[in-house]
Design a protein around this motif. Structure first.
Motif, PDB file in Angstrom:
ATOM      1  N   VAL A 282       3.172   0.944   1.433  1.00  6.19           N
ATOM      2  CA  VAL A 282       3.826  -0.334   1.147  1.00  6.19           C
ATOM      3  C   VAL A 282       5.085  -0.411   2.008  1.00  6.19           C
ATOM      4  O   VAL A 282       5.751   0.605   2.206  1.00  6.19           O
ATOM      5  CB  VAL A 282       4.198  -0.399  -0.358  1.00  6.19           C
ATOM      6  CG1 VAL A 282       5.167  -1.530  -0.650  1.00  6.19           C
ATOM      7  CG2 VAL A 282       2.939  -0.538  -1.211  1.00  6.19           C
ATOM      8  N   ILE A 284       8.663  -2.858   3.077  1.00  6.23           N
ATOM      9  CA  ILE A 284       9.551  -4.001   2.922  1.00  6.23           C
ATOM     10  C   ILE A 284      10.388  -4.056   4.186  1.00  6.23           C
ATOM     11  O   ILE A 284      11.089  -3.091   4.513  1.00  6.23           O
ATOM     12  CB  ILE A 284      10.466  -3.828   1.688  1.00  6.23           C
ATOM     13  CG1 ILE A 284       9.615  -3.671   0.421  1.00  6.23           C
ATOM     14  CG2 ILE A 284      11.449  -4.997   1.565  1.00  6.23           C
ATOM     15  CD1 ILE A 284      10.265  -2.859  -0.665  1.00  6.23           C
ATOM     16  N   PHE A 293       3.934  -2.808   9.505  1.00  7.53           N
ATOM     17  CA  PHE A 293       3.020  -3.718   8.797  1.00  7.53           C
ATOM     18  C   PHE A 293       1.559  -3.514   9.211  1.00  7.53           C
ATOM     19  O   PHE A 293       0.652  -3.925   8.506  1.00  7.53           O
ATOM     20  CB  PHE A 293       3.448  -5.181   8.966  1.00  7.53           C
ATOM     21  CG  PHE A 293       4.649  -5.549   8.126  1.00  7.53           C
ATOM     22  CD1 PHE A 293       4.647  -5.338   6.752  1.00  7.53           C
ATOM     23  CD2 PHE A 293       5.777  -6.116   8.712  1.00  7.53           C
ATOM     24  CE1 PHE A 293       5.757  -5.674   5.967  1.00  7.53           C
ATOM     25  CE2 PHE A 293       6.886  -6.464   7.938  1.00  7.53           C
ATOM     26  CZ  PHE A 293       6.875  -6.233   6.571  1.00  7.53           C
ATOM     27  N   LEU A 295       0.133  -0.796   9.147  1.00  3.66           N
ATOM     28  CA  LEU A 295      -0.395   0.307   8.339  1.00  3.66           C
ATOM     29  C   LEU A 295      -0.518  -0.020   6.868  1.00  3.66           C
ATOM     30  O   LEU A 295      -1.140   0.718   6.118  1.00  3.66           O
ATOM     31  CB  LEU A 295       0.566   1.509   8.390  1.00  3.66           C
ATOM     32  CG  LEU A 295       0.969   2.123   9.695  1.00  3.66           C
ATOM     33  CD1 LEU A 295       1.884   3.293   9.401  1.00  3.66           C
ATOM     34  CD2 LEU A 295      -0.262   2.606  10.407  1.00  3.66           C
ATOM     35  N   VAL A 296       0.119  -1.096   6.453  1.00  8.37           N
ATOM     36  CA  VAL A 296       0.350  -1.236   5.017  1.00  8.37           C
ATOM     37  C   VAL A 296      -0.856  -1.762   4.238  1.00  8.37           C
ATOM     38  O   VAL A 296      -1.695  -2.497   4.755  1.00  8.37           O
ATOM     39  CB  VAL A 296       1.550  -2.167   4.713  1.00  8.37           C
ATOM     40  CG1 VAL A 296       2.816  -1.597   5.311  1.00  8.37           C
ATOM     41  CG2 VAL A 296       1.283  -3.586   5.211  1.00  8.37           C
ATOM     42  N   ASP A 297      -0.909  -1.361   2.984  1.00  7.63           N
ATOM     43  CA  ASP A 297      -1.832  -1.960   2.033  1.00  7.63           C
ATOM     44  C   ASP A 297      -1.184  -3.218   1.446  1.00  7.63           C
ATOM     45  O   ASP A 297      -1.860  -4.163   1.099  1.00  7.63           O
ATOM     46  CB  ASP A 297      -2.144  -0.959   0.920  1.00  7.63           C
ATOM     47  CG  ASP A 297      -2.872   0.247   1.471  1.00  7.63           C
ATOM     48  OD1 ASP A 297      -4.064   0.123   1.772  1.00  7.63           O
ATOM     49  OD2 ASP A 297      -2.226   1.308   1.651  1.00  7.63           O
ATOM     50  N   TYR A 298       0.148  -3.162   1.357  1.00  6.36           N
ATOM     51  CA  TYR A 298       0.873  -4.322   0.852  1.00  6.36           C
ATOM     52  C   TYR A 298       2.237  -4.352   1.534  1.00  6.36           C
ATOM     53  O   TYR A 298       2.932  -3.344   1.593  1.00  6.36           O
ATOM     54  CB  TYR A 298       1.055  -4.217  -0.666  1.00  6.36           C
ATOM     55  CG  TYR A 298       1.395  -5.538  -1.320  1.00  6.36           C
ATOM     56  CD1 TYR A 298       0.392  -6.358  -1.823  1.00  6.36           C
ATOM     57  CD2 TYR A 298       2.720  -5.962  -1.427  1.00  6.36           C
ATOM     58  CE1 TYR A 298       0.697  -7.572  -2.418  1.00  6.36           C
ATOM     59  CE2 TYR A 298       3.034  -7.179  -2.018  1.00  6.36           C
ATOM     60  CZ  TYR A 298       2.017  -7.983  -2.514  1.00  6.36           C
ATOM     61  OH  TYR A 298       2.315  -9.179  -3.105  1.00  6.36           O
ATOM     62  N   GLY A 299       2.578  -5.503   2.080  1.00  2.99           N
ATOM     63  CA  GLY A 299       3.863  -5.618   2.752  1.00  2.99           C
ATOM     64  C   GLY A 299       4.628  -6.832   2.282  1.00  2.99           C
ATOM     65  O   GLY A 299       4.025  -7.867   1.986  1.00  2.99           O
TER      66      GLY A 299
END
Ligand SMILES: Cc1cc2nc3c(=O)[nH]c(=O)nc-3n(C[C@H](O)[C@H](O)[C@H](O)COP(=O)(O)OP(=O)(O)OC[C@H]3O[C@@H](n4cnc5c(N)ncnc54)[C@H](O)[C@@H]3O)c2cc1C
Ligand SMILES: Cc1cc2nc3c(=O)[nH]c(=O)nc-3n(C[C@H](O)[C@H](O)[C@H](O)COP(=O)(O)OP(=O)(O)OC[C@H]3O[C@@H](n4cnc5c(N)ncnc54)[C@H](O)[C@@H]3O)c2cc1C
Lengths: 320, 262
Positions: A282, A284, A293, A295-299
């Protein structure tokens, strides 16, 4: 069944989690025999037995604390001579890798470092490595001698598997090289009360975007709400905002938690090298173009000074 | 008194390039630019500082084992201020593993003559962090490794090692093998003068026969480890990205709860 030596990483008898993980992996290739050295070595037996050690070889002597690395190599070599194991597994700490390397050389064996998985193969244990900043996964094996393999933390789940764990004293005669490098002083690291960075299930990290040592309180508050360890990028460490021991990345710690939360970190290749194998990622960051971003599952594209405290509050509320 | 320092430097593919494997599962060195491993710049820097702080005559030799292009790494180290360079190059070295590399380095260091070997904490390609320990074992001298501070005085090397559980002060007599971390002090940039001077500094080339190493002691065929496969990690599936419009923290909490982290 063949025996497999597992080098025990412990602090005054308290076994660290990566060693318990190694016992799980060791059972896939043989019967784990643990080797515990130094102060409190005997106290490790109960935990090791509970996780599958059929035997615990112990040795305590002042040399282990007073001199660097080599006394431990001497002891592990004595254990290999006693047991003739199918493999030797060592936790992938900086010291663990050095011990493993010297042991391999003495045994005329190959060495594989930083394995992230291990399985039995027709020609001995096969190790999975995650290389080039986790862009590639390789499978390797040792083709000469007794395989010596170091394994990264969080590579296997800790499983209880009660075994005899019979304690036996290991007899070690130290080599001439053992006293070569003297440890003239040792200052133990102060505990923060938070989980060990490399062993934590959740890691919350801050980077240059945190913009000041005092602001790391925001990162720590989120970490504490989740029971997480705190990490930092090198930019934050170099700026003096957080200790180097908390640096995540190529020249810092490599972490592989269930959840990694990066705040104000751009995601440079050297940072990725230390966190890309995290299960859920994740980020921010106020820059929508930041490489993290990818790599993220959620950003969340936003200001960490707004997002992080709101998240912390929400976590606290939900946890009650 | 004089002090002979050998700094081991590795030539590695640029980490920001598209690093990958060749058909024989060794690192493809043709497709990606190489450079002096950045972590070895710290080793060169500490050698230079030891020299600057010493009353003795200090001679700094940089040593690499690698292909033809590895000369670039030596040039960089020379332009930072090292005195001379040794390049160990031989077609039979292709695919050598850590055990074999440490053999070649140990023989070369012995042939060069040394009081102190300084290495980086790890290469930026293999990143094993084992070569300095292997070198010390082979040479039969103390290993004083992973130092964030290092000093040499009167035949003794001292340093600080920041470990997981503790910070340790270490001490050993020369000859010894040292490795330094990136916390040991920013490495200097080569000056224009340094770059010009480097062109005139001697670079010796040795092959395996110069080091009395048999071809069956090194190389891919004789490695102690075998890479059976190398696969590109599947790209991570694109995640959800939201823009914070005032509720970003709450939305993230919702995601984390859905994943059972809360
Ligand atoms: C040999 C070598 C080894 C290295 N080893 C490591 C290592 O182990 N670990 C490591 O981390 N790095 C390492 N580096 C350094 C690495 O290349 C990067 O310089 C570093 O990771 C950058 O840190 P950062 O992402 O915190 O800073 P930056 O790249 O400056 O990124 C800061 C980010 O914060 C964002 N931001 C700023 N303000 C806010 C805000 N208010 N809210 C939200 N987002 C904000 C910005 O948009 C930016 O994306 C190494 C480099 C080399 C050459
Ligand atoms: C992705 C990858 C994974 C690998 N895994 C393994 C493995 O599991 N087992 C194995 O036996 N080999 C492995 N190798 C091969 C190994 O990296 C090389 O043999 C290498 O020369 C020694 O290890 P290192 O590069 O990791 O060096 P490290 O031990 O990380 O290097 C530490 C220091 O040693 C010095 N040094 C290292 N190599 C040289 C050199 N060629 N010339 C001069 N100085 C040098 C430098 O000062 C460097 O900073 C791997 C290589 C790659 C690219």
């Amino acid at each position: 069944m063949a025996e497999v030596l597992v080098y025990v990483d412990h602090v005054d008898g308290a076994v660290r989690k990566p060693t318990l993980e190694l016992l799980t992996l060791a059972r896939r290739v043989g019967e784990p025999v643990a080797v515990a050295l130094g102060n409190g070595a005997g106290d490790t037996a109960a935990a090791l037995a509970e996780h599958g050690a059929v035997k615990v070889l112990t040795s305590d002597a002042a040399e282990y604390a007073d001199y660097l690395v080599v006394p431990k190599v001497d002891a592990l070599q004595a254990a290999v001579e006693q047991v003739s194991p199918a493999a030797v597994l060592v936790p992938s700490s900086a010291e663990g890798k050095e011990i493993a390397a010297r042991l391999a050389l003495r045994l005329g064996s190959g060495i594989i470092t930083d394995a992230v998985d291990l399985e039995a193969g027709d020609e001995g244990p096969v190790a999975t490595q995650s290389v080039f900043a986790a862009a590639f996964t390789t499978k390797s094996r040792v083709s000469k001698g007794t395989p010596v393999i170091t394994v990264k933390p969080n590579s296997a789940a800790v499983e209880a598997a009660p075994a005899a764990g019979a304690v036996e004293a290991l007899s070690v005669s130290f080599s001439a090289a053992a006293t070569g490098t003297k440890v003239t002083a040792r200052t133990p690291r102060e505990s923060t009360g938070r989980p060990e960075l490399t062993e934590a299930a959740i890691v919350v990290s801050g980077g240059r975007g945190v913009n000041g040592a005092e602001n790391f309180a925001i990162i720590e508050a989120l970490a504490d709400s989740l029971g997480a360890a705190v990490g930092a990028s090198r930019a934050a460490v170099d700026a003096g905002w957080y200790p180097h021991t908390n640096q995540v990345g190529q020249t810092g710690k490599s972490v592989s938690p269930q959840l990694y939360i990066a705040s104000g970190i751009s995601g440079a290749i050297q940072h990725r090298a230390g966190m890309q194998t995290s299960k859920t990622i994740v980020a921010i960051n106020k820059d929508a173009e930041a490489p993290i971003f990818e790599l993220v599952d959620y950003g969340v594209v936003g200001d960490l000074f707004d997002v992080v405290p709101q998240l912390t509050e929400e976590v606290k509320t939900r946890k009650g | 008194m004089s002090l002979r320092i050998v700094v081991t430097v590795k030539y590695v593919p640029d980490a920001t390039g598209d690093r990958h494997f060749a058909d024989d599962l060794t690192v493809d060195r043709d497709d990606v630019d190489g450079l002096l491993s950045e972590l070895d710049e710290y080793a060169v820097e500490q050698a230079l500082q030891i020299s600057e702080n010493s009353d003795d005559d200090v001679e700094i030799t940089v040593l690499t084992v690698g292909p033809e292009d590895a000369k670039d790494a030596l040039r960089k180290a020379l332009s930072m201020g090292a005195d001379k360079a040794i390049h160990v190059e031989d077609d039979d070295l292709h695919g050598t593993d850590a055990i074999g590399t440490s053999l070649v380095l140990a023989k070369a260091v012995e042939k060069a003559g040394y009081d102190l070997v300084i290495s980086g904490m790890a290469s930026t390609d293999g990143t094993m962090g084992v070569v300095p320990a292997l070198l010390a074992e082979r040479l039969g001298v103390p290993q004083v490794t992973l130092l964030s501070e290092v000093s040499v005085e009167g035949g003794t090397v001292k340093g600080r090692r920041d470990g997981d559980a503790a910070t340790e002060q270490l001490e050993a007599s020369l000859p010894a093998v040292v490795s330094v971390t990136d916390q040991s002090g920013e490495a200097r940039y080569p000056s224009f003068k340094g770059i010009m001077a480097a062109k005139k500094k001697p670079v010796q080339s040795w092959d395996l026969s110069d080091l009395d190493i048999d071809e069956d002691e090194v190389g891919l065929e004789n490695a102690y480890t075998v890479v059976e496969s190398a696969a590109e990690r599947p790209a991570r599936t694109a995640g959800t990205i939201v823009k914070d419009e005032g509720e970003g923290g709450k939305q993230l909490a919702e995601f984390l709860a859905g994943q059972k982290f809360i």
